[in-house]
Design an enzyme around this catalytic site. Structure first.
Site, PDB file in Angstrom:
ATOM      1  N   HIS A 164       0.791  -1.123  -0.028  1.00  0.00           N
ATOM      2  CA  HIS A 164       0.009   0.104  -0.038  1.00  0.00           C
ATOM      3  C   HIS A 164       0.795   1.290  -0.059  1.00  0.00           C
ATOM      4  O   HIS A 164       0.283   2.503  -0.281  1.00  0.00           O
ATOM      5  CB  HIS A 164      -1.032  -0.033   1.055  1.00  0.00           C
ATOM      6  CG  HIS A 164      -2.032  -0.929   0.937  1.00  0.00           C
ATOM      7  ND1 HIS A 164      -3.268  -0.669   0.728  1.00  0.00           N
ATOM      8  CD2 HIS A 164      -1.985  -2.349   1.282  1.00  0.00           C
ATOM      9  CE1 HIS A 164      -4.116  -1.639   0.622  1.00  0.00           C
ATOM     10  NE2 HIS A 164      -3.180  -2.601   0.938  1.00  0.00           N
ATOM     11  N   ASP A 371       3.542   9.409  -0.885  1.00  0.00           N
ATOM     12  CA  ASP A 371       2.314   8.795  -0.631  1.00  0.00           C
ATOM     13  C   ASP A 371       2.081   7.575  -1.540  1.00  0.00           C
ATOM     14  O   ASP A 371       2.080   7.760  -2.833  1.00  0.00           O
ATOM     15  CB  ASP A 371       1.183   9.635  -0.653  1.00  0.00           C
ATOM     16  CG  ASP A 371       0.159   9.365   0.386  1.00  0.00           C
ATOM     17  OD1 ASP A 371       0.064   8.061   1.051  1.00  0.00           O
ATOM     18  OD2 ASP A 371      -0.710  10.165   1.031  1.00  0.00           O
TER      19      ASP A 371
HETATM   20  C1  GDG Z   1      -2.012   3.671   3.188  1.00  0.00           C
HETATM   21  C2  GDG Z   1      -1.032   4.593   2.312  1.00  0.00           C
HETATM   22  C3  GDG Z   1      -2.884   4.494   0.559  1.00  0.00           C
HETATM   23  C4  GDG Z   1      -8.043  10.556   7.900  1.00  0.00           C
HETATM   24  N1  GDG Z   1      -8.544  11.198   8.954  1.00  0.00           N
HETATM   25  C5  GDG Z   1      -9.824  10.927   9.360  1.00  0.00           C
HETATM   26  C6  GDG Z   1     -10.271   9.687   8.544  1.00  0.00           C
HETATM   27  N2  GDG Z   1      -9.152   9.528   7.660  1.00  0.00           N
HETATM   28  C7  GDG Z   1      -9.313   8.532   6.510  1.00  0.00           C
HETATM   29  C8  GDG Z   1      -9.224   9.209   5.197  1.00  0.00           C
HETATM   30  C9  GDG Z   1      -8.739   8.037   4.499  1.00  0.00           C
HETATM   31  C10 GDG Z   1      -7.903   7.285   5.366  1.00  0.00           C
HETATM   32  O1  GDG Z   1      -8.178   7.725   6.637  1.00  0.00           O
HETATM   33  C11 GDG Z   1      -6.421   7.835   4.859  1.00  0.00           C
HETATM   34  O2  GDG Z   1      -5.932   7.287   3.888  1.00  0.00           O
HETATM   35  P1  GDG Z   1      -4.625   7.488   3.044  1.00  0.00           P
HETATM   36  O3  GDG Z   1      -4.568   6.926   1.669  1.00  0.00           O
HETATM   37  O4  GDG Z   1      -4.714   9.127   2.979  1.00  0.00           O
HETATM   38  O5  GDG Z   1      -3.292   7.223   3.741  1.00  0.00           O
HETATM   39  P2  GDG Z   1      -2.705   6.142   4.796  1.00  0.00           P
HETATM   40  O6  GDG Z   1      -3.705   6.137   6.056  1.00  0.00           O
HETATM   41  O7  GDG Z   1      -1.368   6.327   5.235  1.00  0.00           O
HETATM   42  O8  GDG Z   1      -2.846   4.664   3.928  1.00  0.00           O
HETATM   43  C12 GDG Z   1      -1.817   5.281   1.238  1.00  0.00           C
HETATM   44  C13 GDG Z   1      -3.711   3.471   1.548  1.00  0.00           C
HETATM   45  O9  GDG Z   1      -2.908   3.071   2.466  1.00  0.00           O
HETATM   46  C14 GDG Z   1      -4.663   2.699   0.582  1.00  0.00           C
HETATM   47  O10 GDG Z   1      -3.686   1.923  -0.145  1.00  0.00           O
HETATM   48  O11 GDG Z   1      -3.612   5.289  -0.225  1.00  0.00           O
HETATM   49  O12 GDG Z   1      -0.921   5.900   0.309  1.00  0.00           O
HETATM   50  O13 GDG Z   1      -0.237   5.422   2.950  1.00  0.00           O
HETATM   51  O14 GDG Z   1      -9.831   7.209   4.112  1.00  0.00           O
HETATM   52  O15 GDG Z   1     -10.619   9.483   4.995  1.00  0.00           O
HETATM   53  N3  GDG Z   1     -11.463   9.323   8.622  1.00  0.00           N
HETATM   54  C15 GDG Z   1     -12.130   9.837   9.659  1.00  0.00           C
HETATM   55  N4  GDG Z   1     -11.702  10.854  10.465  1.00  0.00           N
HETATM   56  C16 GDG Z   1     -10.796  11.422  10.587  1.00  0.00           C
HETATM   57  O16 GDG Z   1     -10.336  12.339  11.014  1.00  0.00           O
HETATM   58  N5  GDG Z   1     -13.412   9.169   9.776  1.00  0.00           N
END
Ligand code: GDG
Length: 734
Positions: A164, A371
């Site tokens: 990921h 990312d």
């Molecule tokens: C890894 C990889 C890849 C965030 N703050 C809140 C909240 N979130 C949710 C967002 C989103 C998720 O968390 C974050 O996803 P990301 O993709 O931005 O990042 P990682 O957690 O680092 O994920 C990344 C992913 O895996 C999938 O393959 O895209 O690059 O690092 O869904 O909405 N949700 C809520 N409250 C918050 O304060 N409810």
């Protein structure tokens, strides 16, 4: 029989265990992965293996397992082991390194052992639930060793691995202390999935540099196994996101925000509070934008959600301090009695609030320094339905390679980001076409499509293995009795009967090889083919009743006779046309060397920088082919060598002669280990004998019918065959 199931393995279960003693209950804790797999889980039998998010004392584990029964299979981890595995090795070493922030590296040997140990525990849990025909899908870097551990268990299940996070350039990757083990761990999978083509290529390049493994664009061949690489950018579920945004509680939130920001434009940032997400850079760009555009100072607000993450790790606590200070400074400088420029929320907010924020935001400002993909970018597009919005996106997020229509920025260039913010705020109404492009991607590459495509490619990859060569042990089934007339065995030597060694002086056969040839020769006609000279072969095998072929085909000594004279061949062209070319390549390719044999010239590049060598070998091959067109010489490209020899003096031509000379036999066995040996297999398989066994040493990626993984395995199969045949002779009626 139970329906084959999908076993998803991730470090965390999609639920959280709460309670204690014998009273446990389960709270939903769905992350992006659970959401992405929801559709697949509804359509097929499904099990999840993962850590339940809490320390459970040994005596309470049965009750906790029972409470989790419907949700998945728990892997319980001791607190200390979890710390080493997760916080130290995963989050303080792999995470920063794979995100190119290696200044933050911390290697701790004890943590590496704990990382290995936890991967073993996951492997044991999967082994307990996996049945032949199930599909295993392992997720993410914390479980990078698991695919190889599962492969070693011979489960007869397709094994997929999805990374990921980004895969770094080999220059960065090779600084990882456990670099070989991690690559080997991932390579145990039938399919390794990445978000972008760039990550897949960087993985290939690391396999070449670190392990010396050459590869095709989408496959990497290993002994007995072919790992496929796939590019599968993750998606979200836009319909579910759009439907959620219409729920009454979200509408209420939205209306509240609308009246609060009535006269203002809203820029939104949503990130885990992680140093890879570029939050300080985003704040600095916003600060510079306000400084340079006083007309906007009270008309725009940046809402930054920074949900706390990994607060046990020092670097994350330091980041929090830095962000707190920046927000304080900017709000202090540009805030007024009625206006706060940055609304900073250092909490995990409910999904309904997030959804309302996505809808109110004119601009999503997503600025990671690195990312894997970035789901926030996709969610923003999905949550807006038909209402266009602007996405300012870091070019270092995987999403940048998919979301045509986003406004790409370099997050290290603060001034440029400030400019892009200013431009974007001017034309929020004119962004419709850009938004439609992004919308199309998000609606066509949904999470369901992502999972289905990955699983389909995994099934294909696994199937392609099964249709290749079979493991040699099956050969004994066809041949319980010594074939009559005498069978013919043609065995390559270096890399086939005996492993390749760097020094020629250490290449002599060990006792087992010697003995098995001696025993086999009592039952069969045996020939050994080698690149060595007659003198060397004589010193190794001279007292055995076997045939010997020197210099890969230059001359054949029949069993029990002397060496014939070496052939008289005109090698003028070899020395005038080929030699200068090879000498030139040696001069320009550090580490490569030239070997002059009696009938051939060989350019070896085993000790050369692998990437340079692969390029040079291709060039050399092409150059020699055109030089030798119409002449009676052949260019052979083998494992780390390029050889030029007379067309009618090759291993294949010798095998052709041997097979013809033994036309009475119906059983021919031939083993080799190099691409150039495949020609021998083709000759044998064309020979129309009742039984042909062509065996490649070093994996299934061969035109041969059988394979073994190593010379040692071949020798032990030959020993088995000899003893089977001897015992069948002993029990045969007189
Ligand atoms: C890894 C990889 C890849 C965030 N703050 C809140 C909240 N979130 C949710 C967002 C989103 C998720 O968390 C974050 O996803 P990301 O993709 O931005 O990042 P990682 O957690 O680092 O994920 C990344 C992913 O895996 C999938 O393959 O895209 O690059 O690092 O869904 O909405 N949700 C809520 N409250 C918050 O304060 N409810």
């Amino acid at each position: 029989m139970a329906e084959p199931k999908l076993i998803v393995v991730s470090v965390r279960l999609p639920v959280r265990l709460e309670g204690g003693g014998s009273d446990w209950h389960v709270a939903a804790s769905p992350g992006g992965l659970a959401t992405a797999l929801r559709a697949v889980a509804e359509r097929r039998s499904f099990t999840w293996v993962g850590w339940p998010g809490i320390d459970v004392p040994y005596q309470h584990q049965p009750a906790a397992t029972e409470a989790l029964k419907e949700y998945g299979v728990p892997v319980f981890l001791d607190h200390d082991v979890y710390q080493g595995f997760y916080e130290q090795f995963s989050n303080r070493l792999i995470w920063p390194l794979f995100h190119n922030t290696s200044g933050r590296l911390k290697f701790d040997r004890a943590a590496w052992y704990q990382f290995t140990d936890v991967n073993e525990q996951f492997a044991a849990a999967v082994r307990r639930v996996a049945r032949p025909g199930d599909t295993i899908w392992v997720h993410d870097y914390q479980l990078a060793l698991l695919p190889q551990m599962l492969r070693a268990s011979k489960l007869e299940c397709p094994i997929g691995f999805f990374l990921h996070i980004p895969f770094p350039s080999h220059e960065t990757y090779r600084t990882l202390p456990a670099r070989e083990e991690i690559l080997h761990g991932m390579l145990g999978a039938d399919l390794i999935g990445f978000h972008t083509y760039e990550y897949a290529q960087q993985f290939r390049s690391s396999c070449l540099r670190v392990l010396g493994l050459e590869s095709e664009r989408e496959t990497i061949a290993l002994p007995g196994h072919l790992a496929h690489l796939g590019v599968h950018p993750i998606g979200v579920d836009p319909e579910e996101i759009a439907a959620f945004s219409q729920l009454p509680e979200v509408r209420d939130q939205f209306e509240g925000l609308r009246s609060r920001f009535r006269t203002k434009k809203v820029i939104l940032g949503v990130d885990r509070l992680d140093y890879t997400k570029g939050i300080p850079e985003k704040l600095l760009a916003f600060e510079e934008f306000l400084g340079r555009n006083p007309q906007w100072q009270t008309k725009v607000v940046l809402v930054q959600v920074a949900s706390p993450s990994r607060m046990g790790v020092l670097e994350y606590r330091e980041l929090k301090r830095e962000v707190d200070e920046l927000v304080g400074r900017i709000n202090g400088r540009y805030g007024t009695f009625n206006h706060t420029p940055i609304v900073y929320i250092n909490q995990t907010i409910p999904r309904s609030h997030l959804s309302a924020l996505y809808r109110i935001a004119d601009i999503a400002f997503v600025t990671p320094l690195r990312d894997g993909m970035n789901l926030v970018a996709l969610e923003y597009v999905a949550a807006r339905g038909d209402q266009p919005g602007i996405l300012v996106l870091s070019e270092f997020a995987g999403a940048a390679s998919c979301l045509a229509g986003s406004r790409l920025v370099n997050p290290h260039n603060i001034s440029l980001m400030a400019d892009v913010l200013a431009e974007s705020l001017q034309d929020t109404d004119a962004a419709e076409a850009e938004f439609q492009q992004m919308r199309e991607f998000v609606h066509s590459n949904t999470s369901e499509v992502w999972a289905d495509r990955f699983l389909q490619q995994l099934a294909n990859a696994h199937e392609s293995h099964r249709s290749g060569a079979c493991r040699l042990q099956a050969a004994a089934d066809f041949t319980r009795h010594v074939p009559q007339p005498r069978p013919l065995f043609i065995l390559d030597y270096g890399g086939t009967l005996q492993p390749h060694v760097p020094k020629v002086s250490e290449a002599e056969p060990d006792l087992r090889v010697y003995r098995v040839l001696r025993d086999l020769a009592s039952l069969a006609s045996v020939y050994v083919i080698s690149a060595r000279s007659p003198d060397v072969l004589e010193s190794w095998f001279g007292d055995l009743p076997i045939g010997l072929v020197c210099e890969d085909g230059a001359a054949v000594k029949q069993p029990g006779t002397d060496w014939p004279d070496m052939p008289q061949i005109d090698l003028t062209e070899l020395h005038t046309l080929v030699l200068p070319v090879l000498q030139d390549f040696v001069r320009h390719t550090p580490g490569s060397k030239l070997e002059r044999r009696r009938v051939s010239l060989v350019w070896h590049y085993r000790a050369t920088d692998p990437k340079l060598a692969a390029l040079r070998a291709k060039d050399l091959y092409a150059q020699l082919e055109s030089t030798l067109r119409g002449l009676n010489f052949t260019v052979l490209a083998g494992a780390r060598f390029v050889e030029v020899r007379p067309t009618d003096i090759t291993k294949s031509s010798v095998v052709e002669q041997l097979v013809q000379a033994h036309d009475e036999t119906d059983f021919v066995f031939c083993a080799g280990n190099d691409k150039v040996d495949e020609g021998m297999f083709e000759v044998v398989m064309r020979s129309q004998r009742d039984t042909t066994i062509t065996c490649f040493v070093g994996g299934k990626d061969t035109v041969g019918q059988y394979f073994v993984e190593s010379p040692a395995e071949l020798v032990s199969e030959l020993e088995g065959l000899v003893s089977l045949w001897r015992s069948s002779m002993a029990t045969a009626p007189a």
